[in-house]
Design an enzyme around this catalytic site. Sequence first.
Site, PDB file in Angstrom:
ATOM      1  N   ASP A   8       0.860  -1.180   0.000  1.00 24.42           N
ATOM      2  CA  ASP A   8       0.000   0.000   0.000  1.00 24.42           C
ATOM      3  C   ASP A   8       0.894   1.227   0.000  1.00 24.42           C
ATOM      4  O   ASP A   8       1.635   1.458   0.961  1.00 24.42           O
ATOM      5  CB  ASP A   8      -0.917  -0.003   1.223  1.00 24.42           C
ATOM      6  N   ILE A  12       0.195   3.375   6.278  1.00 23.36           N
ATOM      7  CA  ILE A  12      -0.922   3.315   7.225  1.00 23.36           C
ATOM      8  C   ILE A  12      -1.868   4.482   6.944  1.00 23.36           C
ATOM      9  O   ILE A  12      -1.448   5.630   6.872  1.00 23.36           O
ATOM     10  CB  ILE A  12      -0.425   3.391   8.678  1.00 23.36           C
ATOM     11  N   HIS A  13      -3.141   4.150   6.810  1.00 20.83           N
ATOM     12  CA  HIS A  13      -4.190   5.163   6.616  1.00 20.83           C
ATOM     13  C   HIS A  13      -5.468   4.602   7.232  1.00 20.83           C
ATOM     14  O   HIS A  13      -5.450   3.545   7.871  1.00 20.83           O
ATOM     15  CB  HIS A  13      -4.353   5.511   5.136  1.00 20.83           C
ATOM     16  N   GLY A  14      -6.576   5.261   7.052  1.00 18.48           N
ATOM     17  CA  GLY A  14      -7.822   4.911   7.723  1.00 18.48           C
ATOM     18  C   GLY A  14      -8.244   3.466   7.577  1.00 18.48           C
ATOM     19  O   GLY A  14      -8.601   2.807   8.557  1.00 18.48           O
TER      20      GLY A  14
END
Length: 163
Positions: A8, A12-14
């Site tokens: 990704d 780190i994201h929602g």
Amino acid sequence: MIKDLRVDDRLIHGQIALTWPKALGVNRIIVANDAASQDKTQQMSLKMALPSDVKALIRSVEDTVTFFDNPKAKEADLMVIVGNVTDAEKLAQALGTLVERVNLANVGRFDGVPKEEKLAIGSSILLSKAESEALDRLLKLPNLKVVHQIIPDNSAKKLEDMM
């Protein structure tokens, strides 16, 4: 054991913070990214995105391989996130059976390579020549599932079927 090795480009994201740890049954995430491992500000930002019950380690790709030399690390259920297919391939090659699945979720959107020079697989996977070659090597590894699954509610699609 690595429950999911996710590629990704946002790390780190929602979606990562709120849905994947619960779906995988993990409370530890390793971000294996050379640039983030050297950037204290990015490390703080990545850790702040997580709920308090999920902890993150941010290591270089090489240090992530070394981390799994510890038998306790091999026994823990973890999610590992990398920013590109090349790093996923390095980890899958080095860690062998600890990696059962590689999830190409969001790839190649922010790497600076012009879009017209990339192979598009769906709307969120854009592969440069080097990334495409790394994916070919990943797909040849025995006993490794290579899938595309953005959120846990989506069904995992085999990359071979998408190409």
